[in-house]
Write a protein that holds these residues in place. Structure first.
Motif, short mmCIF file in Angstrom:
data_model
loop_
_atom_site.label_atom_id
_atom_site.label_comp_id
_atom_site.label_asym_id
_atom_site.label_seq_id
_atom_site.Cartn_x
_atom_site.Cartn_y
_atom_site.Cartn_z
N ASP A 173 12.53 -13.68 -26.32
CA ASP A 173 11.99 -15.04 -25.91
C ASP A 173 11.02 -14.82 -24.75
O ASP A 173 10.66 -15.36 -23.60
N VAL A 174 9.92 -13.44 -24.85
CA VAL A 174 9.20 -13.01 -23.68
C VAL A 174 7.98 -12.90 -24.35
O VAL A 174 7.67 -12.68 -25.59
N THR A 175 6.65 -13.80 -23.66
CA THR A 175 5.29 -13.78 -24.03
C THR A 175 4.58 -13.30 -23.00
O THR A 175 3.28 -12.64 -23.46
N THR A 176 4.75 -13.37 -21.62
CA THR A 176 4.16 -12.84 -20.51
C THR A 176 4.84 -11.59 -20.04
O THR A 176 5.92 -11.69 -19.74
N VAL A 177 3.77 -10.45 -20.18
CA VAL A 177 4.40 -9.41 -19.46
C VAL A 177 3.79 -8.88 -18.20
O VAL A 177 2.52 -9.31 -17.99
N MET A 178 4.23 -8.04 -17.50
CA MET A 178 3.64 -7.41 -16.31
C MET A 178 3.57 -6.00 -16.77
O MET A 178 4.40 -5.29 -16.97
N MET A 179 2.48 -5.46 -16.55
CA MET A 179 1.84 -4.13 -16.86
C MET A 179 1.72 -3.44 -15.45
O MET A 179 0.84 -3.68 -14.81
N ARG A 180 2.61 -2.61 -15.17
CA ARG A 180 2.62 -1.63 -13.83
C ARG A 180 2.13 -0.28 -14.06
O ARG A 180 2.25 0.43 -15.05
N ASN A 181 1.85 0.27 -12.73
CA ASN A 181 1.42 1.76 -12.83
C ASN A 181 0.21 2.10 -13.25
O ASN A 181 0.03 3.06 -13.84
N LEU A 182 -0.91 1.11 -13.26
CA LEU A 182 -1.99 1.26 -13.40
C LEU A 182 -2.74 2.11 -12.60
O LEU A 182 -2.76 1.97 -11.45
N PRO A 183 -3.66 2.78 -13.16
CA PRO A 183 -4.62 3.70 -11.89
C PRO A 183 -5.51 2.65 -11.37
O PRO A 183 -5.99 1.67 -11.81
N ASN A 184 -5.60 2.96 -10.14
CA ASN A 184 -6.37 1.73 -9.22
C ASN A 184 -7.66 1.72 -9.32
O ASN A 184 -8.39 0.72 -8.99
N LYS A 185 -8.23 2.81 -10.07
CA LYS A 185 -9.77 2.47 -10.27
C LYS A 185 -10.00 1.65 -11.51
O LYS A 185 -11.35 1.27 -11.88
N TYR A 186 -9.22 1.15 -12.32
CA TYR A 186 -9.51 0.36 -13.34
C TYR A 186 -10.11 -1.23 -12.75
O TYR A 186 -9.33 -1.63 -11.74
N ASN A 187 -11.13 -1.73 -13.41
CA ASN A 187 -11.43 -3.13 -12.96
C ASN A 187 -11.18 -3.83 -14.34
O ASN A 187 -10.48 -3.39 -15.14
N GLN A 188 -11.52 -5.28 -14.11
CA GLN A 188 -11.12 -6.13 -15.26
C GLN A 188 -11.83 -5.83 -16.68
O GLN A 188 -11.00 -5.40 -17.45
N SER A 189 -13.08 -5.43 -16.60
CA SER A 189 -13.72 -4.99 -17.82
C SER A 189 -13.19 -3.84 -18.38
O SER A 189 -13.17 -3.67 -19.71
N LYS A 190 -13.00 -2.88 -17.36
CA LYS A 190 -12.63 -1.36 -18.21
C LYS A 190 -11.14 -1.57 -18.67
O LYS A 190 -10.82 -0.97 -19.78
N LEU A 191 -10.49 -2.38 -18.02
CA LEU A 191 -9.15 -2.36 -18.49
C LEU A 191 -9.07 -3.22 -19.87
O LEU A 191 -8.32 -2.90 -20.97
N LEU A 192 -9.77 -4.24 -19.85
CA LEU A 192 -9.92 -5.08 -21.25
C LEU A 192 -10.32 -4.13 -22.43
O LEU A 192 -9.97 -4.40 -23.59
N GLU A 193 -11.29 -3.51 -21.96
CA GLU A 193 -11.83 -2.43 -22.98
C GLU A 193 -10.82 -1.73 -23.51
O GLU A 193 -10.71 -1.39 -24.94
N GLU A 194 -10.05 -1.01 -22.68
CA GLU A 194 -8.89 -0.12 -23.16
C GLU A 194 -7.99 -0.92 -24.23
O GLU A 194 -7.35 -0.32 -24.93
#
Length: 299
Positions: A173-194
């Motif tokens: 019953d889950v559709t929304t997730v929280m992704m934790r422990n990301l390196p702090n240098k990621y911005n929105q575009s870099k993370l979407l690319e990965e």
């Protein structure tokens, strides 16, 4: 014989030692009459000057001297000559106690003095006048702000479900997730690319994405939120990233994927659309919503 007094300031320091304290309501009941060596007018002028120094009197020239023409306390209505009212209940109480003490009683003479006349502008307590007048805008704005926060907190408490965050994948019953422990240098575009490189495309697989950023350092806060179109895609995402390292920036952090406390597109839209982050100047700092909320599925 009375000792000679050279100035009004010396008179003040002897006769009314507590009146001139800044921010403290004067206590005139300690002194019945001014020293006999001074006339009423001089004492009244000294009284007015010290009241101004104490912070309780504004521009109301004559409000003290007009009622103190006799050697005793003649006692006119002190607040009748005031040109302004206090701006808060606390200030009004101090203002009222000060002026009622300085004037004796409205329309009644003090010890040894004649009854003073009520000033044309007087006729009522400043505290009563303050209460009867419209409230200062500060209090109205503060009340409205508290009402808005109370309503928002109540709404948030209804759409949040903290109990779901402890569930382990695979989910049902889950559709929304929280992704934790990301390196702090990621911005929105870099993370979407990965995410795209790993097979998860915005709009095709998820319709909401938000990477919170520190505006002062331009670094992310170490987590993001993603809402997938259905639960199987959310489970596939967890399998692809849970316990893995991100590819960029050579970080040793292990990613954690867990259910978010706010589930579903509509609820996330309702949660974030009214916040300041949704109006951020830089679009890379805003949440991404790929469509308007559905009227058939309210938050």
């Amino acid at each position: 014989m009375s000792e000679a007094i050279s100035s009004d300031d010396e008179l003040w320091s002897r006769a009314l030692p507590k009146l001139a304290r800044p921010g403290v309501a004067p206590q005139l009941d300690e002194v019945a009459t001014p020293p006999p060596s001074h006339g009423g007018a001089g004492f009244g002028a000294s009284l007015e000057g010290s009241c101004r120094r104490s912070g309780f009197c504004g521009s109301h020239s004559g409000s003290h001297t007009g009622g103190l023409g006799a050697p005793g306390f003649g006692g006119g209505a002190a607040w009748g000559g005031s040109k302004s009212l206090p701006t808060s209940p606390v200030a009004a109480k101090g203002w009222q106690s000060h002026h009622s003490a300085a004037a004796g009683a409205t329309g009644r003479g003090g010890p040894g003095g004649a009854a003073g006349a009520v000033s044309p502008g007087g006729g009522g307590s400043p505290l009563s006048a303050w209460r009867s007048s419209s409230k200062p805008s500060f209090f109205v704005q503060e009340r409205d702000r508290r009402d808005v926060l109370r309503a928002r907190n109540s709404h948030i408490s209804k759409i949040k479900d903290t109990s779901i965050t402890s569930k382990e994948p695979p989910w049902t019953d889950v559709t929304t997730v929280m992704m934790r422990n990301l390196p702090n240098k990621y911005n929105q575009s870099k993370l979407l690319e990965e995410l795209l490189e790993s097979g998860f495309r915005l709009q095709t697989h998820f319709d909401f994405f938000y990477l919170p950023m520190d505006h002062s350092s331009a670094a992310n806060l170490g987590y993001c939120f993603i809402n997938f179109l259905d639960t199987p895609i959310a489970n596939s995402f967890a399998a692809a990233f849970q316990g893995k390292r991100m590819r960029r920036f050579n970080s040793n952090k292990m990613v954690v994927v867990m259910p978010a406390s706010v589930q579903g597109y509509e609820r996330n839209y309702a949660y974030y659309s009214s916040t300041r982050v949704a109006q951020a100047d830089d679009p890379l700092y805003r949440p991404i919503f790929t469509r308007p909320p559905s009227p058939d599925d309210p938050a």
